[in-house]
Design a protein around this motif. Structure first.
Motif, short mmCIF file in Angstrom:
data_model
loop_
_atom_site.label_atom_id
_atom_site.label_comp_id
_atom_site.label_asym_id
_atom_site.label_seq_id
_atom_site.Cartn_x
_atom_site.Cartn_y
_atom_site.Cartn_z
N VAL A 179 10.29 1.34 -8.44
CA VAL A 179 10.04 -0.02 -7.94
C VAL A 179 11.22 -0.91 -8.32
O VAL A 179 11.67 -1.75 -7.54
CB VAL A 179 8.73 -0.57 -8.56
N CYS A 220 8.33 -6.59 -3.59
CA CYS A 220 9.72 -6.35 -3.99
C CYS A 220 9.87 -6.14 -5.49
O CYS A 220 10.96 -5.82 -5.96
CB CYS A 220 10.63 -7.49 -3.52
N THR A 275 5.98 -6.98 -11.23
CA THR A 275 6.30 -5.86 -12.12
C THR A 275 7.33 -6.29 -13.15
O THR A 275 7.19 -6.01 -14.35
CB THR A 275 6.83 -4.67 -11.28
N GLU A 326 3.17 -16.70 -9.60
CA GLU A 326 2.54 -17.38 -8.45
C GLU A 326 1.40 -18.29 -8.89
O GLU A 326 0.28 -18.17 -8.37
CB GLU A 326 2.00 -16.33 -7.46
N HIS A 331 6.76 -16.10 -3.87
CA HIS A 331 7.39 -15.67 -2.62
C HIS A 331 7.64 -16.89 -1.74
O HIS A 331 8.08 -16.76 -0.61
CB HIS A 331 6.53 -14.61 -1.91
N1 LIG Z 1 0.32 0.57 -11.03
C1 LIG Z 1 1.07 0.82 -9.97
N2 LIG Z 1 1.25 2.09 -9.52
C2 LIG Z 1 2.02 2.37 -8.46
N3 LIG Z 1 2.69 1.43 -7.75
C3 LIG Z 1 2.58 0.14 -8.14
C4 LIG Z 1 1.75 -0.22 -9.26
N4 LIG Z 1 1.83 -1.56 -9.41
C5 LIG Z 1 2.64 -2.00 -8.42
N5 LIG Z 1 3.09 -0.98 -7.66
C6 LIG Z 1 4.00 -1.07 -6.50
O1 LIG Z 1 5.19 -1.65 -6.94
C7 LIG Z 1 5.75 -2.49 -5.93
C8 LIG Z 1 6.04 -3.86 -6.50
O2 LIG Z 1 4.84 -4.50 -6.84
P1 LIG Z 1 4.81 -5.98 -7.41
O3 LIG Z 1 3.40 -6.30 -7.73
O4 LIG Z 1 5.81 -6.09 -8.50
O5 LIG Z 1 5.30 -6.80 -6.14
P2 LIG Z 1 5.49 -8.38 -5.97
O6 LIG Z 1 6.93 -8.60 -5.67
O7 LIG Z 1 4.91 -9.09 -7.11
O8 LIG Z 1 4.66 -8.65 -4.63
P3 LIG Z 1 3.64 -9.86 -4.25
O9 LIG Z 1 4.50 -10.97 -3.72
O10 LIG Z 1 2.81 -9.24 -3.15
O11 LIG Z 1 2.84 -10.22 -5.47
C9 LIG Z 1 4.75 -2.49 -4.78
O12 LIG Z 1 5.20 -1.63 -3.79
C10 LIG Z 1 3.48 -1.99 -5.43
O13 LIG Z 1 2.69 -1.31 -4.51
#
Ligand SMILES: Nc1ncnc2c1ncn2[C@@H]1O[C@H](COP(=O)(O)OP(=O)(O)OP(=O)(O)O)[C@@H](O)[C@H]1O
Ligand SMILES: [Mg+2]
Length: 364
Positions: A20, A42, A46, A161, A194
């Motif tokens: 990721v 994106c 995480t 957020e 976002h």
């Molecule tokens: N526990 C997990 N196991 C596997 N994949 C995960 C896990 N947690 C998140 N992901 C994947 O990691 C990627 C990043 O997730 P993340 O939650 O960091 O995105 P984000 O940028 O915060 O998105 P959003 O704006 O939708 O909150 C995504 O493709 C998500 O599906």
């Protein structure tokens, strides 16, 4: 001095082929508000959760105030986090919700009262201190969640957020509130969103992420005026920047961008690649930099087209124009006359365009 530092951070979830976050380096200066922005998925949350200690990085180091916290528990990191869901304790009063983190740390009662009362005062919550969360509006609940973070006086604030559950008007109010609190406390902060407007208005520094990879780090003005690539250019600004496919051509020493029905002079453009065979480029122009009138004595270039749609925003109108150059969006004042079906000329100021490589999409 850098207060929050991510070095070589990698995150690979088990059973997922691609990381990721492949390899992230980030350094946030003391007192800065850094906003992590990018499309859904994106890797923003995480990244934030790794800083908070809620998620373990696969590789790399996280430092807060120079101290390696990579393997410390969240409670040992001197951070406070505000989530989208307020995560308040329903059976506790507003006061007790805000005081909870301080009670765990066994602060003296007088100190707890002083900190909670000061935060409540600054957030306009003084009248609600005895209420339970369910007797509050969404905006008030989010204030409590922010207050609970403030009273802990952490080294770093983390926001994920925090405003996305609120309606548009309240979101604007709370955004200004967070900006004011940051101005006053100057606590190093990482804010995930976002929403490009939130990013633009809150950030000292914006970090644009795409598929876990940093696209650009810069001040809001730098990101808007000098986007590093087509993705960043298209992400910021409403409506989005117009992108016109073109060839880079040479007339002697002079270069030009030639596309469908237009040729925009680029001067001697020393930073461009050597003259020679034609080269694919993309001309970017923001909707507010297109004009329906030609400026006097200016080298403006005309794009002929027809109005497909007219969106009235109030003081402004957005025209969607079909032209040989491609689809154009023009933002202009509401007094502008063109109606759907009208044939018009749209004028481009050659000084206002952005150029991107047609293949790599990097800024030229
Ligand atoms: N526990 C997990 N196991 C596997 N994949 C995960 C896990 N947690 C998140 N992901 C994947 O990691 C990627 C990043 O997730 P993340 O939650 O960091 O995105 P984000 O940028 O915060 O998105 P959003 O704006 O939708 O909150 C995504 O493709 C998500 O599906
Ligand atoms: Mg997220």
């Amino acid at each position: 001095m850098s207060e929050l530092e991510l070095q070589g951070i990698r995150k690979l979830y088990e059973g997922v082929a691609r990381p990721v976050i492949p390899d992230l380096d980030l350094s946030i200066g003391s007192g800065q508000m850094a906003v992590l922005v990018g499309p859904s998925g994106c890797g923003k949350s995480t990244t934030l959760r790794m800083v908070a200690g809620l998620e373990e990085p696969t590789a790399g180091t996280i430092k807060i105030g120079g101290r390696d916290v990579t393997h410390l528990q969240p409670a040992e990191r001197d951070i406070a986090m505000v989530f989208q869901g307020y995560a308040l304790y329903p059976h506790m009063s507003v006061f007790e919700n805000m005081a909870f983190g301080l009670r765990i740390k066994h602060l003296p009662e007088a100190e707890i009262r002083a900190r909670v009362n000061a935060a409540a005062d600054s957030l306009g919550l003084t009248a609600y201190l005895e209420r339970r969360p369910k007797a509050l509006s969404g905006g008030q609940r989010q204030r409590v969640a922010i207050g609970r973070a403030i009273v802990r006086e952490p080294k770093v604030f983390l926001f994920d957020e925090p405003l996305s559950n609120l309606d548009a008007k309240l979101r604007g109010d709370m955004r200004r509130e967070i900006a004011r609190i940051h101005q006053a406390s100057k606590t190093t902060s990482m804010y995930v969103t976002h929403d490009q407007i939130e990013a633009m208005t809150l950030a000292d520094v914006i970090v644009v992420l795409r598929d876990g990879v940093v696209q650009q780090i810069g001040s809001p003005v730098e990101i808007y005026e000098n986007p590093a690539n087509r993705f960043v250019a298209g992400f910021f600004g409403t409506p989005s920047m117009n992108f016109l496919a073109a060839d880079l051509i040479a007339h002697g020493d002079r270069r030009a961008a030639r596309g469908g029905g237009f040729e925009i002079p680029l001067g001697d453009a020393p930073t461009l690649r050597p003259a020679g065979e034609s080269d694919k480029i993309v001309v970017g122009i923001r909707p507010e930099r297109l004009s329906l009138t030609r400026r006097e004595a200016a080298a403006d270039v005309a794009l002929a087209g027809s109005v497909a749609m007219r969106e009235v925003l109030g003081a402004e109108v957005v025209l969607h124009v079909e032209s040989a150059a491609g689809a154009l969006t023009v933002r202009t004042d509401a007094g502008a006359a063109p109606r759907p079906g009208d044939q018009i000329q749209v004028w481009v100021d050659p000084a206002a365009i952005h150029l991107f490589d047609g293949e790599t999409e990097l800024r030229l």
